[in-house]
Design a protein around this motif. Sequence first.
Motif, PDB file in Angstrom:
ATOM      1  N   SER A   1       0.812  -1.219   0.000  1.00  0.00           N
ATOM      2  CA  SER A   1       0.000   0.000   0.000  1.00  0.00           C
ATOM      3  C   SER A   1       0.844   1.267   0.000  1.00  0.00           C
ATOM      4  N   GLY A   2       2.030   1.209   0.601  1.00  0.00           N
ATOM      5  CA  GLY A   2       2.898   2.378   0.610  1.00  0.00           C
ATOM      6  C   GLY A   2       3.707   2.553  -0.656  1.00  0.00           C
ATOM      7  N   ASP A   3       3.645   1.572  -1.542  1.00  0.00           N
ATOM      8  CA  ASP A   3       4.472   1.573  -2.751  1.00  0.00           C
ATOM      9  C   ASP A   3       3.723   2.012  -4.007  1.00  0.00           C
ATOM     10  N   CYS A   4       2.397   1.963  -3.960  1.00  0.00           N
ATOM     11  CA  CYS A   4       1.590   2.362  -5.113  1.00  0.00           C
ATOM     12  C   CYS A   4       0.191   2.701  -4.633  1.00  0.00           C
ATOM     13  N   GLY A   5      -0.398   3.720  -5.243  1.00  0.00           N
ATOM     14  CA  GLY A   5      -1.718   4.179  -4.819  1.00  0.00           C
ATOM     15  C   GLY A   5      -2.544   4.652  -5.992  1.00  0.00           C
ATOM     16  N   PRO A   6      -3.663   5.346  -5.725  1.00  0.00           N
ATOM     17  CA  PRO A   6      -4.595   5.751  -6.786  1.00  0.00           C
ATOM     18  C   PRO A   6      -3.940   6.504  -7.941  1.00  0.00           C
ATOM     19  N   ARG A   7      -3.033   7.441  -7.630  1.00  0.00           N
ATOM     20  CA  ARG A   7      -2.361   8.164  -8.709  1.00  0.00           C
ATOM     21  C   ARG A   7      -1.611   7.202  -9.626  1.00  0.00           C
ATOM     22  N   ASP A   8      -0.968   6.218  -9.021  1.00  0.00           N
ATOM     23  CA  ASP A   8      -0.137   5.286  -9.775  1.00  0.00           C
ATOM     24  C   ASP A   8      -0.976   4.308 -10.584  1.00  0.00           C
ATOM     25  N   PHE A   9      -2.125   3.911 -10.054  1.00  0.00           N
ATOM     26  CA  PHE A   9      -3.031   3.059 -10.819  1.00  0.00           C
ATOM     27  C   PHE A   9      -3.504   3.796 -12.077  1.00  0.00           C
ATOM     28  N   ASP A  10      -3.766   5.092 -11.928  1.00  0.00           N
ATOM     29  CA  ASP A  10      -4.190   5.897 -13.078  1.00  0.00           C
ATOM     30  C   ASP A  10      -3.074   6.005 -14.124  1.00  0.00           C
ATOM     31  N   ILE A  11      -1.825   6.116 -13.660  1.00  0.00           N
ATOM     32  CA  ILE A  11      -0.699   6.222 -14.592  1.00  0.00           C
ATOM     33  C   ILE A  11      -0.549   4.940 -15.404  1.00  0.00           C
ATOM     34  N   VAL A  12      -0.740   3.810 -14.762  1.00  0.00           N
ATOM     35  CA  VAL A  12      -0.661   2.530 -15.474  1.00  0.00           C
ATOM     36  C   VAL A  12      -1.719   2.477 -16.573  1.00  0.00           C
TER      37      VAL A  12
END
Length: 340
Positions: free
Chosen positions: A271-282
């Motif tokens: 959870s500390g390594d990827c979050g909502p912003r990062d899911f959107d980037i993918v």
Amino acid sequence: MVTSTTAPPARRPGAENLVRPVGALVDTVLGSRGCLFTFHRVAAPDRWETLPNRNFYLDLAFMDRLLGYLKRTGWSIVTIEEAMRRTRRGTAGDRFVNFSVDDCYRDTFEEVIPLFRRHGVPVTLFVTTGIPDGTLPMCWAGLEDTLLNNDRVVVRGETIAVPTSEAKRAAYDRIAAAWDQDTPELRYAEFCADNGVDADAMDRKHAISWDMLEAVRNDPLVEIGGHTVAHRRISSLSAAEAFAEIDGCRKRLQGRLGVAADHFAFPYGRSGDCGPRDFDIVREAGFKSGATTRKGLVRHGQDVFRLPRVTLGGAQRHLALAELHLTGVSGVAARVLGRV
């Protein structure tokens, strides 16, 4: 079939049978379930016992038993692409498993893929492109290899005796923890100089190559996806840096191998390594899915850009523990304990 001169660890015969009824109850409640397993490296049982960082490796004989067990007990072993199709359908009684290898090393090509071929089931490779490109130093593999093959090493002017497997493991944990708080690449370069290690040769010894990936790119039992360019923790990067790591990886795989590379896995992935912003980037980078390492089951309606995966470590050599993952019990326990 994998063979070894070392017997597998003692385990209670049939203990997994005591856990399996929980799965039947889960099926009744959920209708369908999937479990995505991930691991990094493999080693035969006799070699596994000696490795300084052995929890990073799966016992190859256990993986052989696990694949056979899943097939006997009615699980479908599928690609991520197929797992997404089944997740959308949510067919009652459907049970599926995916196995993915993160990073990808030489043993992925030499040991993992041949094992899955013998079982006639697919495996997903989440490739960190800096590994075959030779731009990501094999710091941890090089540290382990040097400890494994020497009775003493020099670290920042200190000579450390490592005559036994236990001493090598203790030294690995100590050195790796110090490097992780600093700049691993610089500390590793210093370590190589102090111990006469040829870093380029070490990389060639452990890294998967583009030639190896080209040899399997058209194999129907091998699915290739992305795992960033340089294995950086995405949450620690700016949005532009994160996009470059994610999009650059996909473009490199597409350009070098001519594969779609539709699926992505986050380095570290908690959870500390990827979050909502990062899911959107993918999603913006054009991937169809994004996988984490947050334990849990894949169910109908799952957000495909935050897929849960269960990391299999070297100490997990029991089918009963695998059943706990397959039923989702380990995922519930992880959330209760805050290990997400």
